[in-house]
Write a protein that holds these residues in place. Structure first.
Motif, PDB file in Angstrom:
ATOM      1  N   PRO A  17       0.820  -1.224   0.000  1.00  0.00           N
ATOM      2  CA  PRO A  17       0.000   0.000   0.000  1.00  0.00           C
ATOM      3  C   PRO A  17       0.851   1.271   0.000  1.00  0.00           C
ATOM      4  N   LEU A  18       1.982   1.234   0.689  1.00  0.00           N
ATOM      5  CA  LEU A  18       2.875   2.391   0.729  1.00  0.00           C
ATOM      6  C   LEU A  18       3.424   2.678  -0.667  1.00  0.00           C
ATOM      7  N   PHE A  19       3.863   1.631  -1.367  1.00  0.00           N
ATOM      8  CA  PHE A  19       4.420   1.833  -2.707  1.00  0.00           C
ATOM      9  C   PHE A  19       3.338   2.224  -3.706  1.00  0.00           C
ATOM     10  N   GLU A  20       2.135   1.748  -3.473  1.00  0.00           N
ATOM     11  CA  GLU A  20       1.038   2.128  -4.354  1.00  0.00           C
ATOM     12  C   GLU A  20       0.803   3.641  -4.272  1.00  0.00           C
ATOM     13  N   LYS A  21       0.909   4.192  -3.062  1.00  0.00           N
ATOM     14  CA  LYS A  21       0.718   5.629  -2.879  1.00  0.00           C
ATOM     15  C   LYS A  21       1.922   6.422  -3.402  1.00  0.00           C
ATOM     16  N   MET A  22       3.102   5.792  -3.358  1.00  0.00           N
ATOM     17  CA  MET A  22       4.332   6.491  -3.752  1.00  0.00           C
ATOM     18  C   MET A  22       4.672   6.318  -5.229  1.00  0.00           C
ATOM     19  N   GLU A  23       3.862   5.565  -5.964  1.00  0.00           N
ATOM     20  CA  GLU A  23       4.205   5.183  -7.338  1.00  0.00           C
ATOM     21  C   GLU A  23       4.630   6.372  -8.207  1.00  0.00           C
ATOM     22  N   ASP A  24       3.890   7.447  -8.159  1.00  0.00           N
ATOM     23  CA  ASP A  24       4.180   8.604  -9.000  1.00  0.00           C
ATOM     24  C   ASP A  24       5.464   9.323  -8.582  1.00  0.00           C
ATOM     25  N   HIS A  25       5.939   9.031  -7.379  1.00  0.00           N
ATOM     26  CA  HIS A  25       7.138   9.695  -6.867  1.00  0.00           C
ATOM     27  C   HIS A  25       8.385   8.826  -7.005  1.00  0.00           C
ATOM     28  N   LEU A  26       8.242   7.666  -7.624  1.00  0.00           N
ATOM     29  CA  LEU A  26       9.374   6.746  -7.824  1.00  0.00           C
ATOM     30  C   LEU A  26       9.505   6.414  -9.308  1.00  0.00           C
ATOM     31  N   PRO A  27       9.841   7.397 -10.126  1.00  0.00           N
ATOM     32  CA  PRO A  27       9.843   7.204 -11.578  1.00  0.00           C
ATOM     33  C   PRO A  27      10.862   6.194 -12.097  1.00  0.00           C
ATOM     34  N   LYS A  28      11.943   5.952 -11.340  1.00  0.00           N
ATOM     35  CA  LYS A  28      12.996   5.057 -11.825  1.00  0.00           C
ATOM     36  C   LYS A  28      12.734   3.588 -11.500  1.00  0.00           C
ATOM     37  N   VAL A  29      11.777   3.328 -10.605  1.00  0.00           N
ATOM     38  CA  VAL A  29      11.483   1.947 -10.214  1.00  0.00           C
ATOM     39  C   VAL A  29      10.672   1.261 -11.304  1.00  0.00           C
TER      40      VAL A  29
END
Length: 516
Positions: free
Chosen positions: A110-122
């Protein structure tokens, strides 16, 4: 040679010997080596190339061991991250570290789902399944990040158990360990394959860790202390690791007795909890031949009380992330000196110098500097910080120390104002930056104060321009800092002590606390 190739070598020599125990199940060297190869080849199939960065946000588990050794076998660079960090802290390291693949606990999806737009290189997220109640189960198909996700089990099943990966040069970066910097932003210490392998092998040999040893790994594996001393070192010499997900005094007594563990590694706080445990049974620890202490200075009274009660030697050592980490340990073939971090381990040289870099006389205090095959390549994307810390082949630790006439070193004080909470490093500036960002705060000073349970606690002093309560500021800190970095108390002052240039004097505040 690197740690992954050494594992493969040991798997051929000791195929049926347990490499680790986890939750009552054993995994042999052959099985572990096969899993490592499968994970490495699966990463290749996912598009991971040599030199790509892979982050591990995992607790102590087989997932961590396979993820670490598998990524290294694939030629990737591993970035271990504390999974309890806040989204801000995790996001900074992943972005600054140019992470391409994240391996994380499924609880963090859930944390990564919320952060998806802020982790462009992943590009990929590999999630590791954790046991949970039916009502807690996650429907990953409903998450927008799902196209990037694969389960660890699925990835492992798709791999080739015979894959051995590309040729790896000793000077290529194996691991980047992020350690808090004086600017408040973490710095990535780049450790090469040579750094990681040499320190694991030299530590194992210095502490005489052998095939018959069973080492308890309850320190967090994402921390360099456990990574080298309780994980890599035993695997270098064919020992067995007992993986313990989290520290509990009762569990340590039970596990030590059940598996007849021979080596325990911990921070002083753990030893204090074991000593004070009301149901402690001396017989339960009788299989231990050695206890290792690091991460913070161990009070002499605690060390002596523990040794006397449990009849086991406690060897204190010293290390830092930039040195992979071990530079000193009390030797096992001569008397241990209480209060000392011991002597230089094999192949590593320690020296105490003055402000000009000249060695000081025996017994005199100066800065501890280190050189050897374990010293980092530098800080990731920070050439100026690297040049300041690495000078003329020496690593300047920032710690004040002295050496006696027998070559034993003693840490006198921290040159930097680092606070050590239960073995974890907390830098005042990092906490200050968070408090400074609160609109009601004008000035901040953070210091470490004595704490009976954790060695030190974080204490903050603030000057405010409007009414705000301690509870409100603590709640604000909780949004931006990991739990162990949180202030234990916040005191409001009319003004902070300063020198003539206007610099806030943390030492004056600390002296006030110690004088009470």
């Amino acid at each position: 040679m690197n740690i992954s190739s050494k594992l493969h070598e040991n798997a051929k020599r000791l195929p049926d010997k347990p490499a680790y125990y986890f939750q009552d199940a054993a995994c042999t060297y052959r099985e572990l080596d096969g899993a490592v190869s499968k994970f490495a080849s699966a990463l290749l199939d996912m598009g991971v190339k040599k030199g790509d960065h892979i982050a591990l946000l995992l607790g102590n588990s087989p997932h961590f061991v396979i993820g670490l050794y598998g990524a290294i076998r694939a030629g990737a660079t591993v970035i271990p991250i504390n999974p309890i960090y806040t989204p801000d802290e995790i996001g900074y390291i992943i972005n600054n570290g140019d992470v391409k693949v994240v391996v994380a606990l499924d609880l963090l999806i859930p944390l990564f789902e919320k952060m998806e737009d802020h982790l462009p290189k992943v590009e990929q997220l590999i999630f590791c399944e954790t046991p949970k109640e039916k009502e807690q189960e996650l429907d990953v198909t409903k998450l927008s990040i799902f196209p990037k996700m694969k389960s660890f089990t699925t990835v492992l099943a798709s791999g080739n158990p015979l894959y051995q990966g590309p040729t790896i040069n000793d000077e290529e970066v194996a691991v980047i360990l992020y350690t808090s910097g004086t600017t408040g932003k973490p710095k990535g210490a780049m450790l090469t394959h040579k750094n990681i392998f040499s320190n694991a092998q030299d530590t194992a040999n210095y502490l005489k860790i052998a095939e018959e040893d069973r080492v308890i790994a309850t320190l967090p594996m994402f921390h360099v202390f456990c990574l080298t001393v309780a994980l890599n070192a035993p695997l270098m010499n064919g020992g067995t690791i007992i993986i313990v997900p989290r520290f509990s005094p009762g569990d340590i007594f039970a596990i030590t007795k059940k598996y007849e563990a021979t080596v325990f590694a911990g921070v002083p706080t753990m030893y204090n909890f074991l000593l004070q445990y009301p149901e402690a049974n001396v017989v339960d620890l009788q299989s231990l031949r050695l206890c290792i202490s690091g991460g913070a200075s161990m009070p002499v009274a605690l060390l002596k009380s523990f040794e006397q009660k449990f009849n086991v030697l406690v060897s204190e050592g010293y290390g830092l992330s930039e040195a992979a980490p071990v530079t000193c340990f009390n030797p096992l073939d001569r008397p241990r000196k209480a209060g000392s971090i011991g002597m230089s381990i094999v192949n590593v040289e320690n020296k105490v110098v003055d402000e000009l870099g000249e060695e000081v006389p025996i017994g005199q205090v100066g800065e501890l500097i280190v050189r050897g095959p374990n010293v980092m390549k530098g800080y990731y994307k920070l050439p100026e910080e690297t040049a300041h810390t690495l000078r003329d082949g020496w690593l300047y630790t920032g710690d004040l120390a002295k050496m006696d006439d027998e070559g034993y070193f003693y840490i006198v004080d921290r040159k930097k104002d680092m606070i050590i909470v239960g073995g974890y490093n907390v830098y005042p500036r990092e906490v200050e930056e968070v408090l400074y960002s609160h609109p009601a705060v004008v000035e901040v000073a953070v210091i470490g104060v004595p704490d009976m349970n954790f060695g030190e606690a974080v204490k903050s002093y603030v000057v405010t321009k409007e009414n705000v309560t301690e509870q409100e500021l603590l709640a604000y800190c909780q949004e931006h800092l990991a739990k162990y970095k949180l202030p234990s108390s916040i005191e409001f002052l009319e003004e902070l002590p300063k020198n003539t240039t206007g610099k806030i004097l943390r030492r004056a505040l600390k002296d006030q606390v110690l004088s009470k």
